[in-house]
Design an enzyme around this catalytic site. Sequence first.
Site, PDB file in Angstrom:
ATOM      1  N   ASP A   7       0.867  -1.165   0.000  1.00 41.16           N
ATOM      2  CA  ASP A   7       0.000   0.000   0.000  1.00 41.16           C
ATOM      3  C   ASP A   7       0.913   1.227   0.000  1.00 41.16           C
ATOM      4  OD1 ASP A   7      -2.325   1.717   0.588  1.00 41.16           O
ATOM      5  OD2 ASP A   7      -1.442   1.821   2.596  1.00 41.16           O
ATOM      6  N   ASP A   9      -0.143   5.210   0.974  1.00 49.33           N
ATOM      7  CA  ASP A   9      -0.384   6.131   2.094  1.00 49.33           C
ATOM      8  C   ASP A   9      -0.470   5.380   3.416  1.00 49.33           C
ATOM      9  OD1 ASP A   9      -0.610   8.886   1.115  1.00 49.33           O
ATOM     10  OD2 ASP A   9      -2.277   8.139  -0.073  1.00 49.33           O
TER      11      ASP A   9
END
Length: 266
Positions: A7, A9
């Site tokens: 991922d 953020d």
Amino acid sequence: MKTILFDMDGTLTEPRKKMLTNVCNAMTTLQKSNYQIGIVSGSDIDYIIEQCAILTEVNSFDHTGIDLYPCNGTKHYRYTGFDKLSKIYDNDFSAHVGSELFSKLVYTLFDLLSKLRDEEYSHHVPLTGNFIDYRGSMINFSPIGRNASEKERNTWISLDKKFGIRSKLLNSLRSEMTRSSIEFKLGGETSIDICPTGWDKTYVLKNFAENDNVSFVGDKCRENGNDRELYDAVKLRLAGESFETTGPYKTIEIINDRILQHSVEL
């Protein structure tokens, strides 16, 4: 070849911040240990390029061949040469669910946004614009708007933690759009990710065979988080592992102490 999916953020970067050199260095070490790297994010391609710009700037990192999976993996780009990004595929939310259902969704979002003015905290909520960000294959709905400054984001985060604003909006959306083949998940710290059923981050697994060695690192792996499905799916279906992080420094720790250490032990 082993693959690590990250991922962005809250995992490789602080929310809406640029990747730091120490994270890039850790990913370089992964490459030297024969790991293929992919970044799967709810953000669209422009944000991934902006926040992960260091990957194309640091000579030690070979960005050629790195896979970028924007919008929960419903889009796929790959660096095929120096600073050359090629699109592998993308998808269309509106075409998939039909214009009638898509219009109902958009009007529902506006309706829920307007109802916030009747809440006790409404005069504290910063409203900045770009509330509904349509990214082709998904919608990012931000009750304060994606144009928010860092100060405005922090104000919102405090309000959301105190009043559970997004969780209530999430429940309202699921109630209003019940049996609509559309999914709703908390995205980042200020928004809600919306996509057709099955177009969550597990979509990225269409790029891999069941016996491929694929691992995943994400931060929103709990209930209603937009990493949850992929976190669970990798553990259940593939030969890799899933790791929950709390931020970039924890991600570096996971890379060094768990992923690379496990490779050495093998």
